[in-house]
Write a protein that holds these residues in place. Structure first.
Motif, PDB file in Angstrom:
ATOM      1  N   GLU A 192      32.138  40.697  38.899  1.00 24.74           N
ATOM      2  CA  GLU A 192      31.308  39.495  39.056  1.00 24.74           C
ATOM      3  C   GLU A 192      32.053  38.262  38.558  1.00 24.74           C
ATOM      4  OE1 GLU A 192      30.348  42.319  37.664  1.00 24.74           O
ATOM      5  OE2 GLU A 192      28.874  43.052  39.117  1.00 24.74           O
ATOM      6  N   GLU A 205      26.575  36.775  29.029  1.00 23.66           N
ATOM      7  CA  GLU A 205      25.179  36.685  29.442  1.00 23.66           C
ATOM      8  C   GLU A 205      25.059  36.692  30.966  1.00 23.66           C
ATOM      9  OE1 GLU A 205      21.642  34.230  27.461  1.00 23.66           O
ATOM     10  OE2 GLU A 205      22.890  33.017  28.777  1.00 23.66           O
ATOM     11  N   GLU A 206      26.045  36.101  31.619  1.00 21.48           N
ATOM     12  CA  GLU A 206      26.047  36.072  33.087  1.00 21.48           C
ATOM     13  C   GLU A 206      26.676  37.321  33.703  1.00 21.48           C
ATOM     14  OE1 GLU A 206      26.900  32.486  35.398  1.00 21.48           O
ATOM     15  OE2 GLU A 206      27.359  31.519  33.494  1.00 21.48           O
ATOM     16  N   ASP A 214      28.421  32.958  26.730  1.00 21.43           N
ATOM     17  CA  ASP A 214      27.885  32.501  28.023  1.00 21.43           C
ATOM     18  C   ASP A 214      28.327  33.427  29.161  1.00 21.43           C
ATOM     19  OD1 ASP A 214      26.816  30.389  26.652  1.00 21.43           O
ATOM     20  OD2 ASP A 214      28.250  28.893  27.383  1.00 21.43           O
TER      21      ASP A 214
END
Lengths: 196, 123
Positions: free
Chosen positions: B47, B95-96, B92
């Motif tokens: 991702e 978390e994504e 951050d």
């Protein structure tokens, strides 16, 4: 950390672990890391932010936003599945506030001693003893010369019998490996005691 | 402080400072969403690769650096940002789901300690 669990379950078997190398300035911490690390020791900077308020008013100095302190570290792959990190502590006690972050989760610590300057390592000995972090004391023998008997070192530092006090050569790979094994054996001894 | 200022050429100091202040990158945040120990290993996820082109400069740099497993301390060192800033960015990204996080082993894990001892002896 809910996000991490699904990732970890599918992740390849790779576990980071950490040992801390402590001791005064110039006692051989960087040499130790250099001798055993697979990468050239690198350093990272931790910014003094909240702790520096009132001490270092950065607004008064143009172009200066943070005061930083460098930490040297290296790493080696062990047994295929482990990435062992070795972190050298910043030398001076005044960086003590950084130790909590640096030491958190460490498997153990090696306290390097210069027998001409015992003062430099008392902070480290107290720190690890107070927090029940397994550690060994290493007397770095430059030129294979031992200025003090190891029993004298133990006495001077007032460490218990359960703490190994060993002489070694920070420039020698086998010798530094021996120190890593010694601190891990001490950690194992402690872990076994806790598990009963 | 005035002595310091007299001793140093402030123009030179200003030139040496980063163009972007570290905490501008984090939009002023100093607290990370996840408190990673410094040896925590980070690897870019699939991702993360897909998201690469839409990320800001530092975030993209971290994704690039973590194509090989890197500790939080290495990320900070290679990207040349303070540890606190690296933690905010990594929190951050985690978390994504743009990075995978490998948490450190415990000093209470006797099997882990035994494997390490044998592994170091075999080096």
């Amino acid at each position: 950390m809910a996000f991490a669990h699904s990732e970890l379950s599918t992740a390849k078997n790779l576990t980071p672990v950490k040992l801390v190398i402590a001791g005064g300035f110039g006692v051989g911490k960087t040499t130790f890391v250099h001798t055993i690390s697979e990468i050239r020791p690198v350093s990272t900077e931790a910014a003094m932010t909240e702790v520096s308020i009132g001490v270092d008013d950065t607004s008064k100095v143009a172009g200066k936003t943070t005061t930083t302190v460098a930490m040297d570290f290296g790493r080696l792959r062990v047994d295929g599945g482990f990435m062992l990190y070795l972190f050298g502590t910043p030398g001076q006690d005044r960086f003590g506030f950084m130790w909590d972050d640096l030491v958190r989760g460490a498997l153990g610590a090696i306290v390097l001693v210069d027998t001409r300057r015992f003062d430099d390592c008392w902070y480290a000995v107290d720190y690890f003893e107070d927090r029940d972090i397994p550690f060994v004391v290493g007397v770095n023998c430059f030129n294979a010369m031992l200025h003090h008997d190891l029993d004298d070192v133990r006495e001077a530092l007032a460490v218990g019998d359960h703490v190994p006090v060993l002489s070694f050569d920070a420039r020698d790979k086998e010798s530094t490996k021996g120190m890593l094994v010694a601190v891990l054996e001490r950690a194992l001894e402690r872990a076994l005691l806790r598990s009963v | 402080m005035s002595d310091w200022m007299e001793e140093h050429d402030l123009d030179e100091e200003a030139d040496a400072s980063p163009v972007v202040r570290p905490y501008f990158i984090t939009k002023g945040r100093t607290r990370a969403k996840v408190d990673f120990p410094i040896e925590t290993l980070i690897v870019t996820s699939a991702e993360g690769e897909k998201a690469f082109s839409r990320l800001g400069f530092e975030q993209a740099h971290v994704i690039e650096v973590c194509r090989a497993a890197r500790s939080v301390a290495e990320v900070a060192s290679i990207v040349a940002i303070p540890l606190g800033v690296a933690r905010v960015i990594l929190g951050d990204l985690a978390e994504e789901g743009l990075i995978k996080v490998y948490e450190p082993g415990s000093r209470d894990d006797t099997a882990l300690l035994r494997r390490l001892i044998d592994g170091i002896r075999a080096l």
